[in-house]
Design an enzyme around this catalytic site. Sequence first.
Site, PDB file in Angstrom:
ATOM      1  N   ASP A   1       2.733  -2.958   5.898  1.00 61.83           N
ATOM      2  CA  ASP A   1       3.348  -1.701   5.474  1.00 61.83           C
ATOM      3  C   ASP A   1       4.063  -1.074   6.662  1.00 61.83           C
ATOM      4  O   ASP A   1       3.635  -1.258   7.810  1.00 61.83           O
ATOM      5  CB  ASP A   1       2.290  -0.726   4.940  1.00 61.83           C
ATOM      6  CG  ASP A   1       2.871   0.280   3.962  1.00 61.83           C
ATOM      7  OD1 ASP A   1       3.757   1.068   4.364  1.00 61.83           O
ATOM      8  OD2 ASP A   1       2.464   0.283   2.795  1.00 61.83           O
TER       9      ASP A   1
ATOM     10  N   LYS B   1       4.548  -4.200  -8.830  1.00 66.80           N
ATOM     11  CA  LYS B   1       5.033  -3.010  -9.522  1.00 66.80           C
ATOM     12  C   LYS B   1       6.522  -3.146  -9.811  1.00 66.80           C
ATOM     13  O   LYS B   1       7.297  -3.579  -8.962  1.00 66.80           O
ATOM     14  CB  LYS B   1       4.798  -1.770  -8.673  1.00 66.80           C
ATOM     15  CG  LYS B   1       5.348  -0.468  -9.286  1.00 66.80           C
ATOM     16  CD  LYS B   1       5.252   0.690  -8.323  1.00 66.80           C
ATOM     17  CE  LYS B   1       3.819   1.134  -8.143  1.00 66.80           C
ATOM     18  NZ  LYS B   1       3.696   2.297  -7.246  1.00 66.80           N
TER      19      LYS B   1
ATOM     20  N   TRP C   1      -5.789  -0.973  -2.757  1.00 61.56           N
ATOM     21  CA  TRP C   1      -5.795  -2.280  -3.406  1.00 61.56           C
ATOM     22  C   TRP C   1      -6.604  -3.296  -2.613  1.00 61.56           C
ATOM     23  O   TRP C   1      -7.359  -4.083  -3.188  1.00 61.56           O
ATOM     24  CB  TRP C   1      -4.352  -2.769  -3.618  1.00 61.56           C
ATOM     25  CG  TRP C   1      -3.738  -2.225  -4.875  1.00 61.56           C
ATOM     26  CD1 TRP C   1      -4.055  -1.033  -5.477  1.00 61.56           C
ATOM     27  CD2 TRP C   1      -2.744  -2.839  -5.685  1.00 61.56           C
ATOM     28  NE1 TRP C   1      -3.297  -0.870  -6.606  1.00 61.56           N
ATOM     29  CE2 TRP C   1      -2.488  -1.956  -6.763  1.00 61.56           C
ATOM     30  CE3 TRP C   1      -2.026  -4.031  -5.589  1.00 61.56           C
ATOM     31  CZ2 TRP C   1      -1.543  -2.250  -7.745  1.00 61.56           C
ATOM     32  CZ3 TRP C   1      -1.096  -4.320  -6.580  1.00 61.56           C
ATOM     33  CH2 TRP C   1      -0.850  -3.443  -7.647  1.00 61.56           C
TER      34      TRP C   1
ATOM     35  N   GLY D   1      -4.406   1.565   1.371  1.00 54.37           N
ATOM     36  CA  GLY D   1      -5.423   0.513   1.433  1.00 54.37           C
ATOM     37  C   GLY D   1      -6.288   0.364   0.203  1.00 54.37           C
ATOM     38  O   GLY D   1      -7.214  -0.460   0.191  1.00 54.37           O
TER      39      GLY D   1
ATOM     40  N   ASP E   1       7.986  -3.704   8.787  1.00 48.83           N
ATOM     41  CA  ASP E   1       8.800  -3.712   7.588  1.00 48.83           C
ATOM     42  C   ASP E   1       8.752  -5.090   6.939  1.00 48.83           C
ATOM     43  O   ASP E   1       9.095  -6.093   7.571  1.00 48.83           O
ATOM     44  CB  ASP E   1      10.247  -3.350   7.959  1.00 48.83           C
ATOM     45  CG  ASP E   1      11.132  -3.126   6.741  1.00 48.83           C
ATOM     46  OD1 ASP E   1      10.690  -3.405   5.613  1.00 48.83           O
ATOM     47  OD2 ASP E   1      12.274  -2.658   6.932  1.00 48.83           O
TER      48      ASP E   1
ATOM     49  N   ASP F   1       2.372  -3.462  -4.457  1.00 47.51           N
ATOM     50  CA  ASP F   1       2.449  -2.139  -5.066  1.00 47.51           C
ATOM     51  C   ASP F   1       3.586  -1.351  -4.412  1.00 47.51           C
ATOM     52  O   ASP F   1       3.588  -0.121  -4.419  1.00 47.51           O
ATOM     53  CB  ASP F   1       1.116  -1.398  -4.910  1.00 47.51           C
ATOM     54  CG  ASP F   1       0.958  -0.264  -5.919  1.00 47.51           C
ATOM     55  OD1 ASP F   1       1.528  -0.362  -7.020  1.00 47.51           O
ATOM     56  OD2 ASP F   1       0.268   0.727  -5.606  1.00 47.51           O
TER      57      ASP F   1
END
Length: 233
Positions: A102, A182, A85, A83, A118, A142
């Site tokens: 998540d 990312k 971000w 959490g 998912d 991320d």
Amino acid sequence: MSGNKKKGGSTPRGGLHVRVKTAKKRSISSTRWLQRQLNDPYVRRAQAEGYRSRAAYKLIELDEKFSFLKKARAVVDLGITPGGWSQVVRKTNPRAQVAGIDLLACEPIDGVTILEMDFMDDTAPDALIEALGTRPDLVLSDMAANTVGHPQTDHLRTIALAETAADFAVQNLQPGGSFVAKVFAGGADRELLTLLKRHFTTVKHAKPPASRKGSPELYVIAQGFKEAVAKGD
């Protein structure tokens, strides 16, 4: 928040070095990881400032350079757990609404709707938009695949997640929106960059100071979403 500091000003200073003895039930690698954590100035700073992970400073530093948080009003956080971000988003811009997703459970965050599912599930994109209540103007990712220790494999798996996140952004962003994700250095992100350069005004790579020196991670920052191009697909 370090947003008003000069470039590089968010890098914390080190303190006393902590040595960790190898316990009977702790492997050498685990001992090294624990020692690195205890001596990491970003970890200590996160604990002092109430962030759930040192990764919060990666987003802070990226925003210092590219300024995409303050104007965001609807944000999707892919791979939200733990959490950090979303905490940064809400602290930087309390007016922003956030929906995160998540596979792992995430403790509640004020102003953030969290989906424990998912992202690769076919129903996930619609669930995120419904949770947010509108199309996002910022998509953050991320996400990284669990590493297997083989650099090329780890790179390909993480790029696949970034490509899926980028596809979600292209299909759902508001005009002028931004995408931050990312990726791992390795040269297999050509298709991802081609997609982003087609749909965004600017696309750049950056490695924030908070990324560990030995880590292959980079971040791609795409800004100025061109909706007309997306509709023409």
